[in-house]
Design a protein around this motif. Sequence first.
Motif, mmCIF file in Angstrom:
data_model
loop_
_atom_site.group_PDB
_atom_site.id
_atom_site.type_symbol
_atom_site.label_atom_id
_atom_site.label_comp_id
_atom_site.label_asym_id
_atom_site.label_seq_id
_atom_site.Cartn_x
_atom_site.Cartn_y
_atom_site.Cartn_z
ATOM 1 N N GLU A 1 0.886 -1.352 0.030
ATOM 2 C CA GLU A 1 -0.074 -0.102 0.099
ATOM 3 C C GLU A 1 0.891 1.297 0.081
ATOM 4 O O GLU A 1 0.361 2.297 -0.762
ATOM 5 C CB GLU A 1 -1.006 0.097 1.393
ATOM 6 N N ARG B 1 2.334 1.754 -3.576
ATOM 7 C CA ARG B 1 1.521 2.369 -4.405
ATOM 8 C C ARG B 1 1.177 3.971 -4.333
ATOM 9 O O ARG B 1 1.144 4.732 -4.908
ATOM 10 C CB ARG B 1 0.143 1.711 -4.255
ATOM 11 N N ARG B 2 1.182 4.263 -2.878
ATOM 12 C CA ARG B 2 1.008 5.662 -2.422
ATOM 13 C C ARG B 2 2.142 6.437 -2.768
ATOM 14 O O ARG B 2 1.733 7.735 -3.186
ATOM 15 C CB ARG B 2 0.896 5.737 -0.653
ATOM 16 N N TYR B 3 3.307 6.152 -2.566
ATOM 17 C CA TYR B 3 4.663 6.979 -2.875
ATOM 18 C C TYR B 3 5.052 6.714 -4.403
ATOM 19 O O TYR B 3 5.806 7.301 -4.650
ATOM 20 C CB TYR B 3 5.645 6.866 -1.862
#
Length: 253
Positions: free
Chosen positions: A37, A40-42
């Motif tokens: 997660e 994906r966020r960064y």
Amino acid sequence: MNLESPRSRYQQVADDLRDAIKRGDHPPGSTLPSQPELARRYGLNQTSINRAIAVLRAEGLVRVEHGRGAYVQEIPTVKRVRRIDKEHRPHTGSSAYAEEMRKSGLTPRTELVRVDTVIPPAEIAELFGLGETERTLIRHRHMFAEDVPLQIATSYIPMSYAGSTDLALPDTGPTGIYSRLAERGHEPVRFTEEIEVRAPDPAEARFLRISEGQPVFEVLRVAIDAQDRPVEACVNILAALQWRLSYSWRQEP
């Protein structure tokens, strides 16, 4: 993500997560988002995310449990105060540890792990002037604040001073070990402490919920009676990130 920053991307992720922890976005005991997660966020690969988590782990902000994720550390900050003059000793019947916890607004708890007679480590045997086969009483305790592991304490008392078996009981009575020693004519009248900073062994790191790379204080406190004899030695292990050591004394006239 600031592509113009001189800091590497994984360091920027660590900065961002650190700030989020300090803001309370991830409270103590909670898990950080999973590495996929966060990747994906960064917009980074999991190797970079893993390096960012490693930074936070080295700082003591998170602990990693394999297969479960990264947990935000539950770290009460405690000031360990030692005053030399007798008038500052607590008179409540509580231990110094319990007094320190309550002054910090924390609820203390002590778990007696082991009481036994043992051949002590060479350093302790030399301190007491014991032979290679002479034994001491050992009292090994785990100490908590708000149910968070905070300290390991191991006391050694020569059998010649331990006397009868009450010092081997889980509850040593009002004001503890030192009062029982005083009843035997071995009241401690002064103390010394030696402090070493070192890496924890695996068992210490596991109990204190820190990584093996994070330092601990090893505090060797020796209680000495009026005849200048050491009557108890206590080895305290404290996670350095949780404690601030404070000492005060009066100027000799």
